[in-house]
Design a protein around this motif. Structure first.
Motif, PDB file in Angstrom:
ATOM      1  N   PRO A 403      -3.612  -2.656   0.429  1.00 43.94           N
ATOM      2  CA  PRO A 403      -2.149  -2.708   0.512  1.00 43.94           C
ATOM      3  C   PRO A 403      -1.688  -4.153   0.667  1.00 43.94           C
ATOM      4  CG  PRO A 403      -3.093  -1.922   2.578  1.00 43.94           C
ATOM      5  CD  PRO A 403      -4.224  -2.030   1.603  1.00 43.94           C
ATOM      6  N   PRO A 404      -0.431  -4.435   0.324  1.00 44.75           N
ATOM      7  CA  PRO A 404       0.594  -3.496  -0.139  1.00 44.75           C
ATOM      8  C   PRO A 404       0.407  -3.118  -1.600  1.00 44.75           C
ATOM      9  CG  PRO A 404       1.472  -5.708  -0.109  1.00 44.75           C
ATOM     10  CD  PRO A 404       0.099  -5.808   0.479  1.00 44.75           C
ATOM     11  N   THR A 405       0.907  -1.962  -1.947  1.00 44.45           N
ATOM     12  CA  THR A 405       0.850  -1.487  -3.322  1.00 44.45           C
ATOM     13  C   THR A 405       1.988  -0.516  -3.575  1.00 44.45           C
ATOM     14  OG1 THR A 405      -0.540  -0.387  -4.964  1.00 44.45           O
ATOM     15  CG2 THR A 405      -0.697   0.414  -2.731  1.00 44.45           C
ATOM     16  N   TYR A 458       1.176   4.583   1.531  1.00 48.27           N
ATOM     17  CA  TYR A 458       1.487   3.439   0.680  1.00 48.27           C
ATOM     18  C   TYR A 458       2.856   2.843   0.983  1.00 48.27           C
ATOM     19  CZ  TYR A 458      -2.563   4.830  -2.089  1.00 48.27           C
ATOM     20  OH  TYR A 458      -3.830   5.132  -2.503  1.00 48.27           O
TER      21      TYR A 458
END
Length: 959
Positions: A403-405, A458
């Motif tokens: 992450p982040p994504t 997410y």
């Protein structure tokens, strides 16, 4: 109406057994500490016969039939004894029983809206909390019931706490829910073991109600604030790559770097992605007619997806010149690839969808002319996002991404459609009496909850990029996106079928695809003390700048720029006085409606207090080095303890700790590597060194990188500010100006590198120069591997200069091709995009050195800060801050001493201008470079992204 009798003594053993079970499971199931403490207190009190006080009689309405025996008519279990289907009452009974687990509570809270409203659930929990004993219960049975009732009440309190803190979006905008919660929490005060948690849950309720969608901060050095709109990071974002053009209507996809366009697109989509609420995924709400209200977040993200796809296709088919159309296609392929690198897979799919549009995909001649590299990239992206086997390639990639994504939302929606189509919300069973009974299908709820939790996972880690309003405004307000039919007509016009020539389609037939609209901050404003152009502060007094920061929604980028540069036009004490003035004049909640404002949404005092807390967090966490250099920690600490504590005593301790931790870290500086360095490559004959070719190119790169780092790491922000205050880089040539020593040493270092290279080739034949050229090229390759752009740029400038002109005539095709990558870095596009991308992509914990350059930004002369001038400086300071990780090489003297001797003993006489420059700066005899490893080195001031007026550096054209 039922009468609740006085509570009898508790079953001590049963309560202690429950407390032990909670203690063992609390670590793995994340029970709230207060819940565990309340259970332990109840068990401890019971063990010493501390009977709780008798409750006053209370009459309650009880429509729910809690306590009914489990049976086929209200509960069906799976083989593993988990709930398969049940009535709503029985589900609430199970999640509040002594044997439930936290996962079932989370699954229930995520999916209950399928079969109940928030108010219905709260009423049932209230009934479960009040549940009276059967009227004929007495003796040991009553003791056992009361013991279990205490446990159940504690579990209900824990459920409510989870609901308020984790699922606040269910109720935060509904006043009747807040009132109902408050009344329910007040009722806990009557019960000794739940009264302990009432005050804290009440505070959590009020905090969630007030702080909904606003910035908070974390006192942990590595923490990120919890907030769904603005997060406070403890590390600085990568330096933004500002476009040269500052008017969004004049921008295009080529005037913005691919990296920055990908970042800004990602920031827009992160806002949309993060705004999606879990309940929007229930019952396929995004497919219903009222999807704007039932699934507003999903609907908006889908709307944006369609807009970007239409923009990509429209831009491609609107480009009439074939060569330009190929460039546009390649640019979008690069943009999709960059989005993949920063894990914005939703944007990757948007761009691929646009390129796969019927009007764009039919441009066969355009697709045939793109470079082989772009064909490979496009094929890889298509393979990654291919829908075959239910997006199996993308799902595998998603598992390995840190992450982040932003995932492609389509896979989650598709999965939920399959679940909804394959399982019904309710299961019909036959009761013991032979009647058909409808039960909630909780197995389906578990599957839906699992996918929702994946989405929420997410949504936790946000992107740490700086918002550039001019780019955002370009994307959302100054791009064209037409419907598929018009795009296809345009496509047929720009690339007609053989033998046909259709007319240009009429623009009146085009139907625009709308972009999302969510920005509320002022875009344009002008007064004597505040100028805003295209959502960007151009000039402002310090007072108006602070007022702007505490009022707008998007403040993080401007805050970083302010704290990076404020010492040029202000001081820490003056900033704190401005903060205090804003706090003092902030209106109370009741006076907000009557407070006038020309451009801002008026913020109440509670909001401004939270915003200033967030601003202080950015200052302390990201700019502690500046606080340490200015020695203003004591001033700030005193201000927190006196002035700010009067407004926000709750967070003063956390802010003070944040300040202390980061200033201490800044005072220590970067730590040295703990692993042993590689063994130096020593020349075979140290006494006969006469040419650069006597040294291994790797060792040359290592030693010059070490030397460069030891100089760069000592450059302070104060030195940079002092240099800029001289009003022009030309003041470096004046002996009367107090130029910081580190700045002087920068140019000394640069002159020595130049003189060394000149001395190497002076009087040499073209063939010998060619050997030296090839050796220096190998040094450049190693320097690029080491991310030493300081040396890399200097070598590049000389290998393409006049002394090597005769080498280029005899240079092999292979060597020319190898040198091409350096040309792409330093002499490519007008904004040197390749170099800026390499700089921005350097991990924060990787040793590296920046290239040289210069800045000639003037110092403002009035009380109005010309903030647009310092925005570029703030960007450069971010670049500088990333070059403080030490190299792990062993220092040796032979390379640096040889370079020094060659630079001082060159055969050619210096030019007049160089003699004059050397005299005015006061170079004098330079000591051996090996002895300078403990000294400071200056670095030139080219903000690689935008400062183009360099006096001391002008990259020549590539031969």
């Amino acid at each position: 109406m039922e009468f609740i009798p006085p509570a009898p003594p508790l079953d001590v053993n049963a309560l202690q057994e429950f407390a032990e079970r909670v203690r063992i499971r609390s670590a793995s199931q994340r029970f709230a500490p207060e819940f565990v403490q309340s259970v332990n207190t109840a068990a401890s009190d019971a063990s010493v016969n501390q009977v709780p006080p008798i409750e006053p009689p209370a009459f309650v309405e009880s429509n729910a039939e809690f306590g009914q025996p489990d049976g086929q008519s209200n509960l069906v279990l799976n083989e593993d004894e988990t709930v398969k289907a049940a009535t709503l009452v029985k589900l609430i009974e199970k999640i509040s029983s002594t044997k439930t687990d936290v996962k079932m509570i989370f699954d229930f809270l995520l999916t209950y809206r399928t079969y109940a409203t928030p108010m219905q659930l709260l009423n049932l929990l209230r009934e479960r909390f009040r549940c009276p004993p059967p009227p004929d219960l007495a003796g040991s049975g009553l003791i056992q019931f009361t013991t279990e009732q205490t446990i159940v009440r504690l579990k209900v309190v824990n459920i409510v706490k989870h609901w308020i803190e984790r699922n606040w979006y269910d109720w935060v905008n509904e006043d009747n829910m807040v009132d109902a919660f408050s009344a329910f929490i007040d009722s806990w005060e009557r019960h000794p073991y739940t009264a302990r948690m009432a005050d804290q849950v009440r505070k959590s309720l009020e905090k969630r109600r007030q702080n909904h969608g606003r910035a908070e901060f974390s006192a942990e050095p590595s923490g990120v604030a919890e907030d769904n709109r603005a997060r406070v990071f403890t590390i600085k974002p990568p330096p933004p790559e500002w476009p040269l053009e500052k008017k969004p209507e004049k921008l295009d996809i080529f005037s913005i770097s691919t990296a920055e366009l990908a970042r800004q697109l990602t920031l827009i989509e992160w806002d949309l992605w993060e705004a999606i609420k879990p309940w929007e995924f229930l019952n396929q709400a995004w497919t219903k007619k009222d999807k704007e209200t039932r699934a507003p977040g999903i609907h908006t993200l889908i709307k944006h997806f369609n807009f970007v796809a239409a923009w990509v296709a429209t831009t491609l088919v609107s480009t009439e010149v074939a060569k330009d159309r190929v460039r546009v296609l390649e640019r979008f392929i690069d943009l999709a690839s960059t989005c993949k690198e920063i894990a914005n897979f939703n944007a990757v799919m948007e761009i691929l969808s646009g390129l796969g549009n019927a009007g764009a995909f039919r441009l066969k001649r355009t697709w045939a002319d793109i470079s082989p590299r772009h064909k490979v990239i496009y094929d890889e992206l298509k393979a990654l996002m291919a829908p075959e086997r239910n997006f199996s390639a993308f799902r595998e990639q998603l598992k390995s991404v840190n992450p982040p994504t932003i995932p492609y939302i389509g896979i989650f929606l598709t999965d939920l459609i399959y679940i909804n189509d394959g399982s019904k919300d309710f299961t019909v069973v036959q009761s013991e009496a032979g009647f058909a009974v409808q039960l909630i299908n909780f197995n389906k709820c578990r599957m839906v909850a699992a996918h929702i939790q994946l989405v929420m996972q997410y949504q936790q880690a946000a992107y740490n990029f700086q918002l550039l309003p001019v780019v955002e405004e370009y994307v959302l307000h100054h791009t064209h996106a037409w419907d598929d039919d018009f795009v296809y007509k345009l496509s047929q016009f720009v690339e007609p079928r053989p033998g046909s020539q259709p007319e240009r389609p009429n623009m009146s037939d085009a139907k625009p695809v709308p972009a999302v609209q969510f920005q509320t901050d002022p875009r344009e404003f002008s007064s004597s003390s505040l100028v805003i152009e295209h959502s960007l502060v151009v000039a402002a007094s310090t007072k108006k700048l602070i007022r702007h920061l505490v009022s707008v929604d998007r403040f993080e980028g401007l805050a970083s720029e302010l704290f990076a540069t404020y010492r040029i036009f202000s001081s820490a004490s003056k900033l704190l006085r401005r903060f205090a003035s804003v706090l003092k004049s902030a209106p109370e909640e009741s006076a907000v409606a009557s407070t006038p404002s020309r451009i801002y949404k008026v913020r109440p005092k509670s909001f401004i207090v939270r915003r200033i807390s967030a601003l202080l967090s950015i200052w302390f966490a990201q700019f502690s080095g500046e606080i340490f250099q200015e020695q203003s920690q004591t001033i700030i600490s005193d201000w927190l303890a006196t002035t700010f504590a009067a407004y926000d005593s709750q967070h003063v301790a956390a802010l003070s700790k944040l300040l202390e931790v980061h200033v201490k870290r800044a005072s220590v500086g970067a730590s040295r590597p703990s692993t042993p360095p590689p063994k130096p490559i020593v020349p075979s004959n140290l006494s006969g060194l006469s040419s650069i070719t006597d040294f291994h190119p790797l060792e040359i790169a290592r030693q010059l990188a070490l030397h460069g780092f030891e100089i760069v790491r000592r450059i302070s922000t104060g030195d940079i500010f002092d240099f800029i205050k001289l009003d022009a880089a030309a003041d470096l040539l004046s002996p009367h100006k107090a130029v910081p020593p580190s700045i002087k040493r920068l140019f000394e270092h640069r002159e020595r590198l130049r003189d060394w290279i000149r001395a190497e080739v002076t009087g040499k034949s073209p063939k010998k120069k060619l050997i030296i050229f090839e050796h220096l090229t190998e040094v450049m390759k190693y320097s690029l591997d080491h991310l030493d752009f300081l040396l890399l740029q200097e070598l590049y400038l000389h290998l393409v200069s006049t002394p090597f002109a005769d080498v280029w005539v005899i240079l092999s095709t292979k060597m020319t091709a190898e040198f091409q990558k350096f040309k792409d870095l330093f002499n490519g596009a007008r904004d040197r995009e390749a170099l800026r991308f390499r700089l921005s992509a350097i991990p924060s914990n990787t040793p590296s050195l920046p290239p040289l350059g210069s800045s000639d930004e003037p110092r403002p002369k009035s009380s109005v800060v010309h903030f647009s001038k310092w925005r570029r400086l703030a960007n450069f300071l971010k670049i500088m801050d990333s070059f403080k990780i030490p190299y792990n090489y062993a220092p040796t003297a032979f390379v640096l001493d040889y370079v020094t001797q060659m630079s001082l003993g060159r055969d050619e006489a210096p030019t007049t201008s160089r003699q004059a420059r050397s005299a005015t700066v006061g170079y004098g005899p330079a000591p051996p470079m090996a002895s300078l490893l403990g000294a400071s080195i200056p670095i030139d001031f080219d903000d690689i992204s935008s400062l183009k007026s360099a006096r001391l550096l002008s990259a020549p054209k590539f031969p």
